[in-house]
Every structure is written in structure tokens, then in C-alpha cells.
Scaffold this motif. Structure first.
Motif, PDB file in Angstrom:
ATOM      1  N   ASP A 383     -28.223  24.469 -32.255  1.00  0.00           N
ATOM      2  CA  ASP A 383     -28.138  25.499 -31.216  1.00  0.00           C
ATOM      3  C   ASP A 383     -29.512  25.771 -30.611  1.00  0.00           C
ATOM      4  O   ASP A 383     -29.668  25.876 -29.386  1.00  0.00           O
ATOM      5  N   ALA A 384     -30.499  25.919 -31.506  1.00  0.00           N
ATOM      6  CA  ALA A 384     -31.850  26.249 -31.041  1.00  0.00           C
ATOM      7  C   ALA A 384     -32.445  25.118 -30.213  1.00  0.00           C
ATOM      8  O   ALA A 384     -33.136  25.352 -29.211  1.00  0.00           O
ATOM      9  N   ILE A 385     -32.168  23.869 -30.603  1.00  0.00           N
ATOM     10  CA  ILE A 385     -32.705  22.710 -29.885  1.00  0.00           C
ATOM     11  C   ILE A 385     -32.035  22.528 -28.529  1.00  0.00           C
ATOM     12  O   ILE A 385     -32.685  22.262 -27.514  1.00  0.00           O
ATOM     13  N   THR A 386     -30.712  22.688 -28.506  1.00  0.00           N
ATOM     14  CA  THR A 386     -29.948  22.391 -27.286  1.00  0.00           C
ATOM     15  C   THR A 386     -29.752  23.594 -26.381  1.00  0.00           C
ATOM     16  O   THR A 386     -29.430  23.446 -25.198  1.00  0.00           O
ATOM     17  N   ARG A 439     -36.061  26.319 -37.027  1.00  0.00           N
ATOM     18  CA  ARG A 439     -35.227  27.096 -36.085  1.00  0.00           C
ATOM     19  C   ARG A 439     -35.885  28.429 -35.766  1.00  0.00           C
ATOM     20  O   ARG A 439     -35.949  28.839 -34.595  1.00  0.00           O
ATOM     21  N   ILE A 440     -36.377  29.108 -36.791  1.00  0.00           N
ATOM     22  CA  ILE A 440     -37.034  30.403 -36.574  1.00  0.00           C
ATOM     23  C   ILE A 440     -38.262  30.225 -35.687  1.00  0.00           C
ATOM     24  O   ILE A 440     -38.545  31.048 -34.809  1.00  0.00           O
ATOM     25  N   GLY A 441     -38.981  29.110 -35.900  1.00  0.00           N
ATOM     26  CA  GLY A 441     -40.155  28.835 -35.066  1.00  0.00           C
ATOM     27  C   GLY A 441     -39.776  28.632 -33.609  1.00  0.00           C
ATOM     28  O   GLY A 441     -40.459  29.117 -32.698  1.00  0.00           O
ATOM     29  N   ILE A 442     -38.661  27.941 -33.362  1.00  0.00           N
ATOM     30  CA  ILE A 442     -38.205  27.706 -31.981  1.00  0.00           C
ATOM     31  C   ILE A 442     -37.752  29.012 -31.340  1.00  0.00           C
ATOM     32  O   ILE A 442     -38.120  29.326 -30.201  1.00  0.00           O
ATOM     33  N   GLU A 443     -36.950  29.778 -32.070  1.00  0.00           N
ATOM     34  CA  GLU A 443     -36.403  31.027 -31.516  1.00  0.00           C
ATOM     35  C   GLU A 443     -37.493  32.055 -31.239  1.00  0.00           C
ATOM     36  O   GLU A 443     -37.369  32.865 -30.317  1.00  0.00           O
TER      37      GLU A 443
END
Length: 627
Positions: A383-386, A439-443
Motif C-alpha cells: 500500500d505504502a509503495i503503490t 513502511r513507517i519510513g515511507i508513510e
């Protein structure tokens, strides 16, 4: 836009709550399904030799009163306790291994609500009396059960329901089925939520228009269809004429069935009286009919078949070209059951994992099992990537656990010599923790998406032990294709080369935990437009399943004018047993599991006591017991 024909059946977008709280004269109760359900009771005490794990809500198994409850740990086991003012203290085993409970609960994951649907029902009463689904529910539907009939060709004593017991035939029309599918599709509005339906019953194959039912679901945009069956109809067709059995399977596949969930409670006739003799022919029909996606589904009862879990896995491994997994289901003790019988039959996911470890000589250890929400960690990273919203399996960790195993070698009978669990060569825990941090880093925008993918690629190999990896699988390539290239065909490759093992523990009135209900993502579609969590539909059957289905019944079996109506032809094994036992398909299916050749090339069976029993096999022989 639906491809199906339109019809007049419509309901309001938000349906009134089925239950509502009534207060009068200093008392409160819930009115639902023309019943009054009392509310509340005293909070149970924690004993001196116990540790409080958490608070929750539960039910009185007698009057369905909503009660405060506690879950406590004692002697490394967990128990749920509640006190009904009218029926006294009720304590039940909740989970049989606190150490495993602690490990599974660390992967608890929050849900994403009802997808794009919004609430189906308003809230008029506390959970679980406002189903469904209302805004208290925390998960969208991952799998929707669609009851297409309550008729069945068997009468199993532990079955949730069937026509003779209910007193009526429930069999929704094609139009009603289309309507239920449309209600489910509301959740995928503008989102990447797949609509997955399991066609169930009763026994779906007793419907002569089953192919039309499946076609209607596909026309309504259902993405993925499972067929839940005991396999009897398909086996019977195959035994009578193999071409008929294969043709029926091909028709199911062509109509849209992707996966078959087939009952299979054990490997011997005494334990699996339901379909021991017929299962090999159903599997062969699926194999020849081009539907090699069968999941065996054993209902597990302590002291009845829990000693055969390892052999069930070996049987699945022997037929891995067609059987893709085993989903053990610890029994849900529906109805009123004495404490002695509950103690005799009760088994939990931890017990299943322990039995599997013991019966595979430690090859598949308890630590190889992870709770279903682990999948949510993978999905949320994607989800975070796309930037898209995908199906998230974030149900309660106590609802289910699973693992994957690979076959290292087979013996002369085709039976696996050794199983390799995925945890033997893949650091699942370390990899998931890495994904969660990324994921936390991306968000939080501390990490760019491309940089996250590059780091994933660079770090991937440290979670894989290539020396222990099975020769037929390349986990690095699979993960690379999924995360880097977005190629989800790699997941199919993984499934075809592995054997899925799962355990789903549906609740009953004795171990009921409302916290789990609100996290449920296996739901039932209802003809009145509602969608009901599994453990509400089947546990509070008088309030939901039976109450609604009776209103939509096709025939009332108690009416004199249909006194002669047959709710479904019951299967008569005596008409088929000679054909079955004279066919090598039967013997070959179990050879190496319970049948072997001795030195004189005579057939030998391993009986329930582990003793060898000589069988004189002829074309007219019959065998009705293990001995």
C-alpha cells in the motif's frame, strides 16, 4: 456496472439495526429477532494462581446475555470466564498455550474498516446485536460465504445446520444471489479490494443449477470463487462414469470456480466416515478436470481425529499436484454441550500446531506457524509503495494461524519423506519487521519509495538461507518479482510449489470473545442485504442465520401438503462400496499412508492401534471399519 440483469429487489443503503436497547423500570435488555436478551452481569474475579491477560465481552451460552468477561492465564493455558446472573459462572478454555499466544499476539494488526461500502446497518445495540456490518466492525470482507442451499446428502452430527434439522429448505434464487453479490461489491467501490465468495451450504452440489449460480456470481463481478463441498456428488459421478465426473468438474471450472474446499476429517474409514472412500475419486476428478486447487478441510475434534493430523498432511503431500493445502478447523461446539463433552472435544490452534509437530517428528514445529494478520504487514508495505488500498487480512490473531511447507523427497508410494517449513530457510519474523520499519519510513516521508525498494533488494538475501532452500523454489526471485516488479504471478508460483497449512478456529457460545467478532473478515451474505460475521451467523443462529433464512425459505418441511417432499437425496454408500473397493484409484490414493504391501505382496493396512491387519482384497470385497 453489473453485467447481470436488473431486478426489483432493493433495500435501503443503511438497514436498520436488527437489535435495539430497551430500558424500563430500571432494567435494560436487547430486543432482537422477536426475543428479549438481558444485558450485563458481574465482573469475574481473578484467582490467586492466575494472571489477568485482558478484559472483553462474551455471552451466556444459555440465554445469550451480553456479559463482561476476563481472559486469564493459569498453568500456561488461557481461560475465558464470565458470570451470568441467571445461569452462573461459565469458564472455558480459550487457548491452550500461553507462550504461543504471546508470540502470535505480537503480530496483531488494526483493520481498515468496511472498505468503500460504508455501514450496511445502523447501530441500535452493542456488538454483536447490530450486525451487519455496522460501523463498530473493523474489517472489510476478505471471504464472503454464500449459502446456496441448506440441503445436504449427509447428516453429520457436528454440522452447523441442514434442512431436516432446520425444518425448512433455504435455497435462494439466482436473482437473490445476484443481489447478495452486489451488496458485497459495495466494498470495492474505488478501492483494490477483491470480492471473494465461497459457495457453501448445506452441500452446494445438490443444486442442479449450481453452474448457473456460479456464472451469475461471475457476471456480477465476483473476482474469486471457492466451492465448499464434501466431494460426494463429484465422486459418485466419477465412480458411475469417469467422463461424467470429469465433465462436471470442467463445467465448474469453466463457470468460474477457482478453488475447492473439500471436507476431509482423517485418513481411515473409522475416523473419516464422511468421505474416506469417496475422497480419492473426487480428487481424481479435480485432477483430470483441470481444477488442481483443492484444499482439504478437516474438522478437528480432540480424542476423535487429532491423532491423524500428520497423516492428513502426508496424504495432501502425496497428492500435491492437485491438493494445495490443508486448513484444519478446530471444532466449534454449537448448541448446548456438557462441560465433560467440551473438555473431551475442545481443541485449539495451539493444540493443532503441537499435534502437527509431534506427528511430523518435529519437521513442522509450532514456531513455524504465524497468525493471519502477518499478511497485513506485507499488504500495508505494498500500500505504502503503490499508494493504493489492497485487501488487508487483519483479523484477530486468535482466529487463525498458518504456515507453508515444501516437500524434500518422496518414497516409493509418493508419500513425502520430509517436510521443510518456510521458516527453515526464510527469516519470516526478521523480514516482516524490516518491511514494517520501511513502511513507517515511507508513510512518515523519511524514506522515499524508490530508495525503500532499492534497500529491500539489497537486504533481501540476508533473510534467506539459500543452502537450506528447497531445490524447486527461488524465494529471492519470487519476492523480487512481487515487490520490485509488481508481478503477482510469482505468488501463484509459490503456491503451486508449496503446501499451505492453516488452522481457523471459529468460536462458539462458550469461548465467545466479542473482541474477535469485531475483527472478523470471514462473513456471510444474507438475502435481506446484510453481511454477517461468521461467528455471529453460526453461533447466534436463532437471531441471525435461522431467523432470516426461515423468512426466505423455499419449502417448509413441516407443512402437510409437502409431506412427501425430499429435501435432498441422502448418499447411500452401500450402492457404491463394491465399485470403490474394486478400483485401484482408491487403493493408490492411500497406499503408503494406511495401505502397504507386505513381503508376500498382500495388502496390509495399519489400523487405529498401529497394528498391521492383513486384507484380502478382491473385486467384490467390502470393508466398513478400520479392522
Amino acid at each position: 456496472m453489473s453485467k447481470g440483469k436488473s431486478f426489483s429487489l432493493q433495500v435501503p443503503r443503511t438497514i436498520p439495526s436488527p437489535g435495539k436497547i430497551i430500558s424500563a423500570n430500571g432494567k435494560s435488555w436487547i430486543e432482537i429477532a422477536e426475543r428479549r436478551i438481558p444485558l450485563g452481569g458481574p465482573l469475574p474475579e481473578v484467582k490467586g494462581d492466575e494472571r489477568l491477560i485482558r478484559y472483553t465481552s462474551s455471552l451466556c451460552p444459555d440465554c445469550l446475555r451480553l456479559l463482561p468477561a476476563i481472559i486469564v492465564e493459569r498453568d500456561n493455558k488461557l481461560y475465558i470466564r464470565k458470570i451470568c446472573p441467571d445461569h452462573g459462572l461459565i469458564e472455558e478454555l480459550y487457548f491452550s498455550d500461553y507462550s504461543m499466544y504471546s508470540r502470535l499476539m505480537k503480530w496483531e494488526e488494526t483493520g481498515k474498516g468496511l472498505g468503500g461500502a460504508g455501514a450496511y446497518t445502523s447501530i441500535g445495540a452493542p456488538c454483536p446485536y447490530s450486525c451487519g456490518l455496522c460501523t463498530m466492525h473493523e474489517n472489510h470482507t476478505a471471504l464472503a460465504n454464500l449459502v446456496v442451499t441448506n440441503r445436504c446428502d449427509l447428516s453429520c452430527f457436528y454440522c452447523f445446520f441442514y434442512a431436516e434439522r432446520a425444518g425448512y429448505v433455504y435455497e435462494p434464487s439466482i436473482e437473490e444471489i445476484r443481489f447478495m453479490a452486489r451488496q458485497l461489491k459495495r466494498q470495492s467501490n474505488g478501492l483494490n479490494i477483491h470480492t471473494c465468495v465461497q459457495v457453501t451450504g448445506g452441500e452446494p452440489t445438490v443444486r442442479e443449477d449450481l453452474i448457473d449460480v456460479i456464472k451469475a456470481l461471475v457476471e456480477e463481478g465476483v473476482d474469486y470463487i471457492q466451492l465448499n463441498t464434501n466431494g460426494i456428488t463429484i465422486a459418485r459421478k466419477f465412480v458411475d462414469n469417469p467422463n461424467d465426473g470429469v465433465s462436471y468438474v470442467r463445467a465448474l471450472r469453466k463457470a468460474g470456480v477457482s478453488v475447492v474446499y473439500m471436507s476431509f476429517d482423517g485418513v481411515t474409514p473409522k475416523v473419516n466416515w464422511k468421505n474416506h472412500y469417496e475422497a480419492p475419486f473426487a480428487i481424481e476428478a479435480f485432477r483430470r478436470g483441470g481444477l488442481p486447487n483443492v484444499v482439504l478441510v478437516p474438522t478437528v475434534l480432540r480424542t476423535i481425529n487429532d491423532h491423524q493430523l500428520g497423516d492428513i498432511i502426508r496424504f495432501a503431500g502425496k497428492h500435491i499436484d492437485t491438493v494445495r493445502g490443508v486448513n484444519f478447523q478446530p471444532v466449534s461446539l454449537t448448541g448446548r454441550v456438557s462441560k465433560a463433552d467440551r473438555e473431551r472435544y475442545r481443541i485449539t490452534i495451539a493444540d493443532v500446531a503441537a499435534r502437527v509437530e509431534e506427528q511430523t517428528n518435529g519437521e513442522i514445529p509450532k514456531d513455524a506457524w504465524y497468525p493471519v494478520p502477518v499478511v497485513a504487514k506485507f499488504v500495508k508495505f505494498i500500500d505504502a509503495i503503490t499508494g493504493k488500498y489492497y485487501d488487508t487480512l487483519s483479523n484477530h490473531p486468535m482466529c487463525g494461524a498458518a504456515t507453508y511447507v515444501f516437500i524434500d523427497n518422496i518414497d516409493t508410494y509418493g508419500v513425502p519423506r520430509r517436510f521443510i517449513p518456510i521458516t527453515e530457510f526464510f527469516d519470516v519474523e526478521g523480514f516482516i519487521e524490516y518491511l514494517d520499519e520501511a513502511r513507517i519510513g515511507i508513510e512518515s516521508k523519511r524514506l522515499g519509495k524508490r530508495i525503500a525498494l532499492v534497500k529491500l533488494l539489497l537486504n533481501l538475501r540476508k533473510y534467506l538461507d539459500t543452502a537450506k532452500m528447497p531445490k524447486n523454489i527461488n524465494m529471492y526471485k519470487i519476492i523480487f518479482n512481487v515487490f520490485i516488479r509488481g508481478n503477482y504471478d510469482a505468488i501463484k508460483e509459490f503456491h503451486y510449489k508449496s503446501l499451505f497449512l492453516g488452522s481457523m478456529h471459529f468460536m462458539d457460545r462458550y469461548n465467545y470473545d466479542v473482541t474477535r467478532v469485531r475483527r472478523c473478515n470471514i462473513h456471510y451474505l444474507m438475502p435481506d442485504g446484510r453481511i454477517i460475521p461468521f461467528c455471529v451467523f453460526n453461533v447466534l443462529e436463532n437471531l441471525y442465520r435461522d431467523y432470516v433464512q426461515k423468512k426466505y425459505k423455499k419449502y417448509d418441511l413441516r407443512l402437510s401438503e409437502i409431506k412427501g417432499f425430499n429435501p435432498g437425496e441422502k448418499y447411500k454408500r452401500k450402492n457404491y462400496i463394491n465399485k470403490i473397493l474394486s478400483n485401484p484409484i482408491y487403493w493408490n490414493a492411500y497406499r503408503g499412508i494406511i495401505y502397504f504391501k507386505d513381503r508376500e505382496e498382500q495388502e496390509v493396512m495399519i489400523n487405529e492401534s498401529g497394528e498391521e491387519v492383513l486384507l484380502k482384497v478382491t473385486r467384490t470385497s467390502t470393508m466398513t471399519t478400520d479392522s
